[in-house]
Enzyme design. Structure first.
Site, PDB file in Angstrom:
ATOM      1  NE  ARG A  57      -8.777  12.235  -3.721  1.00 48.78           N
ATOM      2  CZ  ARG A  57      -8.059  11.256  -3.215  1.00 48.78           C
ATOM      3  NH1 ARG A  57      -8.639  10.231  -2.576  1.00 48.78           N
ATOM      4  NH2 ARG A  57      -6.748  11.272  -3.303  1.00 48.78           N
ATOM      5  CG  ASN A  87     -10.397   6.515  -0.811  1.00 48.27           C
ATOM      6  OD1 ASN A  87     -10.914   6.598  -1.927  1.00 48.27           O
ATOM      7  ND2 ASN A  87      -9.115   6.763  -0.612  1.00 48.27           N
ATOM      8  CG  ASP A 144      -7.739   1.703  -3.057  1.00 53.18           C
ATOM      9  OD1 ASP A 144      -6.808   0.884  -3.001  1.00 53.18           O
ATOM     10  OD2 ASP A 144      -7.556   2.902  -3.336  1.00 53.18           O
ATOM     11  CG  HIS A 224      -2.372   0.010  -5.389  1.00 45.48           C
ATOM     12  ND1 HIS A 224      -2.198  -0.865  -4.360  1.00 45.48           N
ATOM     13  CD2 HIS A 224      -3.269   0.932  -4.962  1.00 45.48           C
ATOM     14  CE1 HIS A 224      -2.950  -0.482  -3.339  1.00 45.48           C
ATOM     15  NE2 HIS A 224      -3.619   0.604  -3.682  1.00 45.48           N
ATOM     16  CG  ASP A 296      -3.732   4.530  -6.708  1.00 44.68           C
ATOM     17  OD1 ASP A 296      -4.797   5.080  -6.354  1.00 44.68           O
ATOM     18  OD2 ASP A 296      -2.905   4.076  -5.896  1.00 44.68           O
ATOM     19  N   GLY A 315      -0.502  10.054  -2.864  1.00 45.69           N
ATOM     20  CA  GLY A 315      -1.347  10.032  -4.049  1.00 45.69           C
ATOM     21  C   GLY A 315      -0.887  11.039  -5.086  1.00 45.69           C
TER      22      GLY A 315
HETATM   23  O1  DOR Z   1      -1.477   6.944  -2.901  1.00 46.02           O
HETATM   24  C1  DOR Z   1      -2.587   6.618  -2.559  1.00 46.02           C
HETATM   25  N1  DOR Z   1      -3.597   7.492  -2.539  1.00 46.02           N
HETATM   26  N2  DOR Z   1      -2.796   5.345  -2.180  1.00 46.02           N
HETATM   27  C2  DOR Z   1      -3.958   4.963  -1.628  1.00 46.02           C
HETATM   28  O2  DOR Z   1      -4.067   3.827  -1.280  1.00 46.02           O
HETATM   29  C3  DOR Z   1      -5.055   5.930  -1.431  1.00 46.02           C
HETATM   30  C4  DOR Z   1      -4.923   7.054  -2.352  1.00 46.02           C
HETATM   31  C5  DOR Z   1      -5.789   8.223  -1.980  1.00 46.02           C
HETATM   32  O3  DOR Z   1      -6.992   8.037  -1.757  1.00 46.02           O
HETATM   33  O4  DOR Z   1      -5.280   9.350  -1.952  1.00 46.02           O
END
Ligand code: DOR
Length: 415
Positions: A57, A87, A144, A224, A296, A315
């Protein structure tokens, strides 16, 4: 210098017992004897775990997680290598953007943290990122969080990444097949009035990409994997010699849509699927079709995850629970051997992504985790070092706990 006498330890060719010495950042082994998998309990030394799919993050979403807190969570769990997804804000799609992330890693990472470069500018899927410029500084490339919808762009990305000797790790999701879904398009969604995500939205893109990898010869990795169809496509591609690997996550190996409750902690993308999917993933893990386990780890704030199944972001956190949950649910119940699990959480990811560690051998760099397999404890998201606390494993009693992590010859975490 650190000396573990009469220690049981993992090697890629089996468990052994002997003296393991850590000195000058390296491992040295005395003459040793082989140990059978099923004779192992108590303390055991693994190569440091490697997770090729975490969301740390930073930069951009410091309130959800930081490189310091995410890697602290990893260090506690026995990870020495974390591959950080792109991301972020800014998205690492150019050298100046990537440099922001690299600077934070250099200042604050507790474990090895290796960034992914984005495949496309802003992860928008329109034009390719500066793959050649970033290649020397990234572990691999990925968009991703999003699938690359345009096949010819993906084809070009594969050609350019493979010219740089880099793997592409793909989030496979056909957006035109989504229609607003957020949990699996199955019995739970139907019974509770939720919008579903079809399995087809995943496997259609796996199928497309595997064909592109076959044509281009690119090194291709599926993120995943959650459906039985994807496992089948990947198994058949491997048999044809396609350079494809894949990961799944602990929640797809242990849970199904039947475990879902109306809470944000059961929401992730891809979603929890069916019993048949779980069985296919377990079989794939055992036979090597599913090469590795990644978590993940995708933290969000407690407020965000408190909005319920429909409205919370996708997530869940995962680093500190992955090995104990899988050891308890898969190894203890005879689904996979301990050796296979450690291979899938350390050797296989290290080999595929060229990371340090993944084996314990004479003269190898010391990337180690010491586990106590007899330790029983209860999963509590709030006790994690992560800023996130949302986990579908909340309240589970598990066995196996990391008690010491050694990265680059230094103890980075000790109970
Ligand atoms: O559950 C998820 N969270 N899947 C994803 O593809 C992205 C990720 C996120 O960045 O929170």
């Amino acid at each position: 210098m650190l000396v573990f006498e009469n220690a049981v330890y993992y090697t890629t060719s089996g468990f052994r017992k002997g003296t393991v010495t850590v000195s000058d950042g390296k491992v040295f082994l005395s003459p040793s004897v082989a140990v059978q998998d099923d004779a192992i309990d108590g303390k055991v030394i693994f190569p440091g775990l490697a997770d090729v799919h975490v969301h740390l993050r930073e930069p951009g979403f410091f309130y959800k997680e930081s490189i310091a807190t995410g890697s602290e969570s990893g260090a506690r769990a026995g990870y020495t290598a974390l591959l950080a997804m792109p991301n972020l804000s800014p998205v690492p799609d150019s050298l100046p953007h990537l440099k922001e992330e690299l600077d934070i890693i250099a200042r604050t990472a507790r474990t090895g943290v290796y960034p992914y470069g984005a495949l496309t500018v802003g992860e928008k899927g329109q034009e390719l990122a500066d793959i050649e410029g970033m290649a020397p500084y990234v572990a691999a490339f990925s968009d991703d969080g999003k699938g690359v919808q345009n096949a010819s762009l993906m084809r070009e990305a594969m050609l350019r990444a493979s010219a740089c000797g880099k793997v592409i790790a793909a989030h496979c999701e056909v957006e035109s097949l989504l229609s607003g879904g957020y949990i699996h398009d199955g019995a739970y969604a139907a019974a509770h009035g939720h919008k579903g995500i079809s399995s087809e939205s995943e496997w259609r893109m796996v199928e497309r990409d595997v064909a592109l990898a076959e044509e281009t010869g690119a090194a291709y990795h599926v993120c995943h994997v959650s459906t039985k169809e994807s496992v089948d496509i990947i198994r058949r591609a491997k048999a044809r010699g396609v350079d494809v690997t894949c990961e799944t996550a602990p929640h797809y190996l242990v849970l199904t849509e039947e475990d879902i409750r109306e809470e944000g902690r059961f929401k992730m993308n891809p979603p929890l699927r069916t019993e048949e999917d779980r069985a296919a993933l377990r079989e794939g893990l055992a036979d090597g079709t599913v090469d590795m386990v990644a978590t993940d780890h995708a933290p969000h704030s407690d407020e965000e995850k408190s909005r319920g199944l429909k409205d919370s972001p996708m997530g869940v956190i995962g680093l500190e629970f992955a090995f104990p949950v899988l050891y308890t649910e898969l190894v203890k119940k005879g689904v996979v051997t301990l050796h296979r699990l450690v291979q899938a959480m350390s050797s296989a990811p290290a080999k595929r992504f060229g990371l340090p560690g993944g084996d314990i051998c004479d003269g190898c760099r010391a990337e180690l985790a010491v586990f106590d397999l007899d330790r029983e404890w209860t999963v509590r998201g709030k006790d994690s070092a992560s800023k996130g606390s949302s986990t579908p494993f909340e309240g589970r009693t598990v066995k196996g706990k990391n008690i010491m992590t050694i990265h680059n010859g230094e103890i980075i975490w000790k109970e």
